[in-house]
Write a protein that holds these residues in place. Structure first.
Motif, PDB file in Angstrom:
ATOM      1  N   GLU A  23       0.839  -1.204   0.000  1.00 38.71           N
ATOM      2  CA  GLU A  23       0.000   0.000   0.000  1.00 38.71           C
ATOM      3  C   GLU A  23       0.875   1.257   0.000  1.00 38.71           C
ATOM      4  OE1 GLU A  23      -3.597   2.133   2.546  1.00 38.71           O
ATOM      5  OE2 GLU A  23      -2.827   0.189   3.192  1.00 38.71           O
ATOM      6  N   ALA A  24       1.911   1.248   0.804  1.00 40.60           N
ATOM      7  CA  ALA A  24       2.839   2.385   0.846  1.00 40.60           C
ATOM      8  C   ALA A  24       3.600   2.504  -0.479  1.00 40.60           C
ATOM      9  CB  ALA A  24       3.816   2.229   2.011  1.00 40.60           C
ATOM     10  N   LEU A  25       3.986   1.373  -1.055  1.00 40.00           N
ATOM     11  CA  LEU A  25       4.667   1.384  -2.344  1.00 40.00           C
ATOM     12  C   LEU A  25       3.789   2.031  -3.411  1.00 40.00           C
ATOM     13  CD1 LEU A  25       6.990   0.630  -4.229  1.00 40.00           C
ATOM     14  CD2 LEU A  25       5.955  -1.646  -4.439  1.00 40.00           C
ATOM     15  N   ASN A  26       2.511   1.677  -3.417  1.00 38.88           N
ATOM     16  CA  ASN A  26       1.583   2.286  -4.373  1.00 38.88           C
ATOM     17  C   ASN A  26       1.454   3.782  -4.142  1.00 38.88           C
ATOM     18  OD1 ASN A  26       1.060  -0.141  -5.687  1.00 38.88           O
ATOM     19  ND2 ASN A  26      -0.656  -0.638  -4.360  1.00 38.88           N
ATOM     20  N   GLN A  27       1.397   4.194  -2.893  1.00 38.28           N
ATOM     21  CA  GLN A  27       1.322   5.625  -2.571  1.00 38.28           C
ATOM     22  C   GLN A  27       2.585   6.340  -3.055  1.00 38.28           C
ATOM     23  OE1 GLN A  27      -1.574   6.713  -1.992  1.00 38.28           O
ATOM     24  NE2 GLN A  27      -1.802   7.044   0.184  1.00 38.28           N
ATOM     25  N   PHE A  28       3.732   5.732  -2.798  1.00 46.51           N
ATOM     26  CA  PHE A  28       5.004   6.338  -3.191  1.00 46.51           C
ATOM     27  C   PHE A  28       5.082   6.500  -4.706  1.00 46.51           C
ATOM     28  CE2 PHE A  28       9.426   6.063  -4.527  1.00 46.51           C
ATOM     29  CZ  PHE A  28       9.983   7.097  -3.797  1.00 46.51           C
ATOM     30  N   THR A  29       4.735   5.471  -5.433  1.00 48.99           N
ATOM     31  CA  THR A  29       4.842   5.540  -6.893  1.00 48.99           C
ATOM     32  C   THR A  29       3.844   6.521  -7.491  1.00 48.99           C
ATOM     33  OG1 THR A  29       3.427   3.592  -7.190  1.00 48.99           O
ATOM     34  CG2 THR A  29       5.814   3.225  -7.132  1.00 48.99           C
ATOM     35  N   ALA A  30       2.761   6.819  -6.782  1.00 47.32           N
ATOM     36  CA  ALA A  30       1.765   7.775  -7.271  1.00 47.32           C
ATOM     37  C   ALA A  30       2.169   9.223  -6.976  1.00 47.32           C
ATOM     38  CB  ALA A  30       0.404   7.479  -6.644  1.00 47.32           C
ATOM     39  N   MET A  31       3.179   9.412  -6.137  1.00 48.41           N
ATOM     40  CA  MET A  31       3.619  10.759  -5.768  1.00 48.41           C
ATOM     41  C   MET A  31       4.355  11.419  -6.934  1.00 48.41           C
ATOM     42  SD  MET A  31       5.184   9.758  -2.016  1.00 48.41           S
ATOM     43  CE  MET A  31       5.832  11.346  -1.568  1.00 48.41           C
ATOM     44  N   PRO A  32       4.243  12.741  -7.046  1.00 47.85           N
ATOM     45  CA  PRO A  32       5.053  13.460  -8.036  1.00 47.85           C
ATOM     46  C   PRO A  32       6.544  13.256  -7.727  1.00 47.85           C
ATOM     47  CG  PRO A  32       3.422  14.917  -7.036  1.00 47.85           C
ATOM     48  CD  PRO A  32       3.394  13.634  -6.274  1.00 47.85           C
ATOM     49  N   SER A  33       7.370  13.387  -8.725  1.00 46.43           N
ATOM     50  CA  SER A  33       8.806  13.160  -8.581  1.00 46.43           C
ATOM     51  C   SER A  33       9.426  14.007  -7.465  1.00 46.43           C
ATOM     52  CB  SER A  33       9.510  13.441  -9.904  1.00 46.43           C
ATOM     53  OG  SER A  33      10.882  13.179  -9.798  1.00 46.43           O
ATOM     54  N   ALA A  34       9.037  15.257  -7.364  1.00 47.82           N
ATOM     55  CA  ALA A  34       9.599  16.131  -6.328  1.00 47.82           C
ATOM     56  C   ALA A  34       9.239  15.616  -4.933  1.00 47.82           C
ATOM     57  CB  ALA A  34       9.116  17.562  -6.512  1.00 47.82           C
ATOM     58  N   ALA A  35       8.032  15.121  -4.767  1.00 47.01           N
ATOM     59  CA  ALA A  35       7.599  14.576  -3.475  1.00 47.01           C
ATOM     60  C   ALA A  35       8.352  13.280  -3.165  1.00 47.01           C
ATOM     61  CB  ALA A  35       6.093  14.340  -3.476  1.00 47.01           C
ATOM     62  N   GLN A  36       8.584  12.466  -4.182  1.00 54.60           N
ATOM     63  CA  GLN A  36       9.371  11.250  -3.986  1.00 54.60           C
ATOM     64  C   GLN A  36      10.783  11.611  -3.533  1.00 54.60           C
ATOM     65  OE1 GLN A  36       9.288   8.935  -7.581  1.00 54.60           O
ATOM     66  NE2 GLN A  36       7.171   8.273  -7.267  1.00 54.60           N
ATOM     67  N   ASP A  37      11.384  12.589  -4.182  1.00 54.20           N
ATOM     68  CA  ASP A  37      12.726  13.025  -3.813  1.00 54.20           C
ATOM     69  C   ASP A  37      12.770  13.502  -2.364  1.00 54.20           C
ATOM     70  OD1 ASP A  37      13.693  12.426  -6.338  1.00 54.20           O
ATOM     71  OD2 ASP A  37      13.648  14.509  -7.036  1.00 54.20           O
ATOM     72  N   SER A  38      11.776  14.263  -1.970  1.00 48.82           N
ATOM     73  CA  SER A  38      11.707  14.761  -0.601  1.00 48.82           C
ATOM     74  C   SER A  38      11.560  13.609   0.390  1.00 48.82           C
ATOM     75  CB  SER A  38      10.527  15.726  -0.469  1.00 48.82           C
ATOM     76  OG  SER A  38      10.418  16.196   0.845  1.00 48.82           O
ATOM     77  N   PHE A  39      10.737  12.620   0.044  1.00 49.40           N
ATOM     78  CA  PHE A  39      10.540  11.457   0.906  1.00 49.40           C
ATOM     79  C   PHE A  39      11.846  10.675   1.053  1.00 49.40           C
ATOM     80  CE2 PHE A  39       9.003   7.204   2.021  1.00 49.40           C
ATOM     81  CZ  PHE A  39       8.156   7.518   3.065  1.00 49.40           C
TER      82      PHE A  39
END
Length: 63
Positions: A23-39
């Motif tokens: 579930e977290a993986l799906n949330q992460f992959t749905a995030m915009p690239s900038a949000a992924q980078d921040s995470f």
């Protein structure tokens, strides 16, 4: 799934925690690239396996 980000390499502990929590993986992959980078940057501050699991679990508890 490509876990290698262009600007920020994903820590191994984050990769492992995401693969353990689909579930977290799906949330992460749905995030915009900038949000992924921040995470990813935030994940680099985590110092234990349990903290990483908790950090990743927070993705599923947002909103």
């Amino acid at each position: 799934m490509n876990f290698q980000k262009s600007n920020h390499e994903m820590p191994a502990g984050l990769r492992m925690a995401l693969t353990e929590n689909l579930e977290a993986l799906n949330q992460f992959t749905a995030m915009p690239s900038a949000a992924q980078d921040s995470f990813i940057i935030g994940a680099k501050q985590v110092s234990s396996k349990q903290e990483m699991r908790s950090y990743v679990k927070n993705l599923t508890q947002a909103e």
